[in-house]
Motif scaffolding. Structure first.
Motif, mmCIF file in Angstrom:
data_model
loop_
_atom_site.group_PDB
_atom_site.id
_atom_site.type_symbol
_atom_site.label_atom_id
_atom_site.label_comp_id
_atom_site.label_asym_id
_atom_site.label_seq_id
_atom_site.Cartn_x
_atom_site.Cartn_y
_atom_site.Cartn_z
ATOM 1 N N GLY A 1 -6.587 -2.152 6.224
ATOM 2 C CA GLY A 1 -5.533 -1.832 5.277
ATOM 3 C C GLY A 1 -4.826 -3.066 4.730
ATOM 4 O O GLY A 1 -3.956 -2.955 3.888
ATOM 5 N N ALA B 1 -1.403 -5.738 7.010
ATOM 6 C CA ALA B 1 -0.895 -4.438 7.446
ATOM 7 C C ALA B 1 -0.345 -4.565 8.864
ATOM 8 O O ALA B 1 -0.944 -5.231 9.713
ATOM 9 C CB ALA B 1 -2.021 -3.408 7.406
ATOM 10 N N ARG C 1 0.851 -1.190 0.000
ATOM 11 C CA ARG C 1 0.000 0.000 0.000
ATOM 12 C C ARG C 1 0.886 1.238 0.000
ATOM 13 O O ARG C 1 0.705 2.152 0.808
ATOM 14 C CB ARG C 1 -0.956 -0.006 1.209
ATOM 15 C CG ARG C 1 -1.763 -1.275 1.375
ATOM 16 C CD ARG C 1 -2.546 -1.662 0.165
ATOM 17 N NE ARG C 1 -3.787 -0.910 -0.008
ATOM 18 C CZ ARG C 1 -4.352 -0.678 -1.193
ATOM 19 N NH1 ARG C 1 -3.779 -1.104 -2.298
ATOM 20 N NH2 ARG C 1 -5.482 -0.039 -1.287
ATOM 21 N N SER D 1 -9.837 -5.626 -0.226
ATOM 22 C CA SER D 1 -9.146 -4.679 0.622
ATOM 23 C C SER D 1 -9.890 -4.657 1.955
ATOM 24 O O SER D 1 -11.055 -4.297 2.008
ATOM 25 C CB SER D 1 -9.199 -3.325 -0.085
ATOM 26 O OG SER D 1 -8.381 -2.424 0.575
#
Lengths: 188, 344
Positions: free
Chosen positions: B134, B169, A22, B130
């Motif tokens: 995150g 994440a 990301r 998604s």
């Protein structure tokens, strides 16, 4: 990202960074690389700045939110330009309902008219005029190849036509340009 | 005639297809004719991007990023398909919990986990999801991912049926836990692949980056994994059901292998739309192909369990895949019956 700094553009690296990490910087690199050309290309179809900006940001939002199958996009450049073309046509069709815009689209790309080493500004203006008079699809194919640096194969993918048709468009554009130049004797 | 020759050569030049002899001729035609010269220079010249555009691009990106930040995961409209499912699972889960909560408490020390949201992929389809924290999850064909109701409160708990690649994440305060049919994987932030289909007799966990802890249901033992490692839980096929605690299983640690010219180990190549086999026995080969092309593939020869296949295929048709596997194994035969493909 280190690798990216060494090599300005590596789609494989970028998409891993965008999808796995990301990574905002990777996303920005992608955006910056294509925004000016995408904008000019979209503007040539729509001729109004706001809808073009909206279409571009919509396409990139989709990419970041992973709504499209990012890992299955092999050629990001072709993918982006095809998306712009299709969304621009959709936009125009919403403005004029029940018209097949893809057939009558008025493509009008402004070639940058900065003084060049070999061509005078005056000659450039005349060339621009000849290009303006080309049939719309021929103009789009010629612009994609000449100004945006696409191969015939990629141009065919963006315009959703065959490579042979692209070749015919380019041949026509070149002949018209040559004939007009010879006829007008603009270099004398 | 001479002029048309120039156009033909110019067209070839644009495509980079000029032969050395043609190039010489082309250069001569340019020098000899100022019209040709002008056209050639126009075609070959591309303007650079003026600096005003660079500023405009920066502004456009800032606007885009602001839009993205405003649409935090909670605010993103959930597609209606998911909404309906969400409701269904909420109702189903609450009914199930109403009836079974007492029983569970007696029979197990495990806490009851309530799952709400679910994402699923059809056979032959892949989906990227998604998650609100995150993290990103890819689902391979015919797979489901459930999110715990209290996802991201104390921990981030999900349940996987099928195959998924997780890019988690980093968030040390909220451990990410994936449970599947026979084990549980606990992570803090990492990348790994789990293949745990109900109809396959093993579960494979492959760690690409970071660190994870795997706990098998049967042994209650915890295995720490390091990057580049694969842990396979193989079930004894004779045992009754996978979930049955009495069935025996073995746990094997192996190294992940990255095939020549690839970026990722074979276990994760499905992300790049490549069908990959790494010393897979025929029953797994059949199952992988079946899920990839949405066809029923049956093994009708127990001897084939010992035969393995290694290789990576991209953009192959089902026929090409089968042909390749037949070529690699001369003893293998194939026939079609009704809608099924039978390997024997």
């Amino acid at each position: 990202m280190q690798k990216l700094n060494q090599d300005p553009f590596l789609w494989t690296e970028l998409r891993y960074a965008i999808v796995f990490d990301r990574d905002q910087l990777a996303f920005k690199t992608l955006f910056k690389k294509f925004y000016p050309d995408l904008y000019d290309f979209g503007y040539a179809i729509i001729k109004s700045p706001v809808p073009v900006e909206d279409i571009i940001s919509e396409i990139f939002m989709k990419l970041w939110l992973l709504e499209d199958k990012l890992m299955e996009i092999e050629n990001i450049k072709t993918y982006l330009f095809r998306s712009i073309r299709n969304n621009a046509i959709k936009y125009l069709e919403r403005q004029h309902t029940h018209v097949d815009i893809s057939e009558i689209i008025d493509f009008n790309y402004q070639y940058p008219s900065v003084e060049q080493e070999y061509i005078s500004n005056e000659n450039l203006k005349i060339i621009q005029q000849i290009i303006d008079e080309l049939p719309s699809k021929c103009k789009m194919a010629f612009t994609l190849v000449k100004e945006l640096g696409f191969t015939y194969h990629e141009t065919a993918a963006i315009m959703e036509i065959s490579t042979n048709t692209v070749d015919r468009h380019i041949q026509l554009a070149l002949r018209r340009l040559r004939d007009s130049i010879t006829c007008k004797k603009i270099n004398s | 005639m001479d002029q048309d020759q120039f156009l033909t050569l110019l067209n070839k030049e644009i495509q980079g297809k000029l032969t050395p002899e043609e190039k010489l001729l082309f250069e001569k035609l340019i020098i000899d004719n100022p019209d040709h010269q002008l056209l050639y220079h126009f075609i070959k010249n591309r303007q650079g991007i003026p600096s005003s555009t660079i500023e405009k691009t920066e502004m456009a990106f800032d606007q885009l990023w602001k839009k993205l930040e405003d649409s935090t995961p909670e605010n993103i409209p959930v597609r209606s398909r998911i909404k309906k499912r969400y409701l269904f699972y909420l109702v189903a889960a609450s009914i199930a919990i109403f009836f079974f909560v007492g029983m569970w408490r007696y029979s197990s020390h495990q806490e009851v986990v309530e799952y709400k949201m679910s994402y699923s992929s059809n056979k032959g389809e892949k989906r990227i999801i998604s998650l609100p924290d995150g993290s990103t999850v890819w689902l391979n064909g015919d797979s489901k991912l459930y999110l715990a109701t209290d996802f991201n409160k104390k921990e981030r708990r999900v349940k996987l049926v099928g195959e998924g690649f997780f890019a988690v994440a980093k968030d040390k305060k909220h451990p990410f836990i994936v449970s599947c049919k026979d084990s549980e994987v606990k992570v803090l932030g990492t990348k790994f692949n789990i293949r745990a289909y109900q109809d396959e007799n093993k579960t494979q966990t492959s760690l690409v980056e970071g660190a994870i802890e795997l706990k098998s249901q049967n042994s209650d033992e915890t295995y720490r994994m390091v990057p580049g490692e694969k842990l396979t839980i193989a079930h004894n096929l004779i045992g009754p059901k996978f979930s049955d605690k009495s069935s025996t299983n073995t746990i094997k640690r192996t190294a992940l292998i990255v095939q020549d010219g690839e970026k990722m180990p074979s276990e994760a190549l499905w992300l790049e739309n490549k069908l990959s086999f790494e010393a897979d026995p025929m029953n797994i080969v059949a199952s992988k192909i079946g899920k990839w092309y949405n066809r029923n593939i049956v093994i009708d020869n127990t001897e084939l369990e010992k035969t393995t296949f290694t290789g990576t295929m991209e953009n192959y048709s089902l026929e090409m895949v089968l042909k390749t596997i037949l070529l690699a194994n001369p003893k293998l035969h194939i026939r079609e019956e009704n809608e099924s493909i039978i390997l024997y």
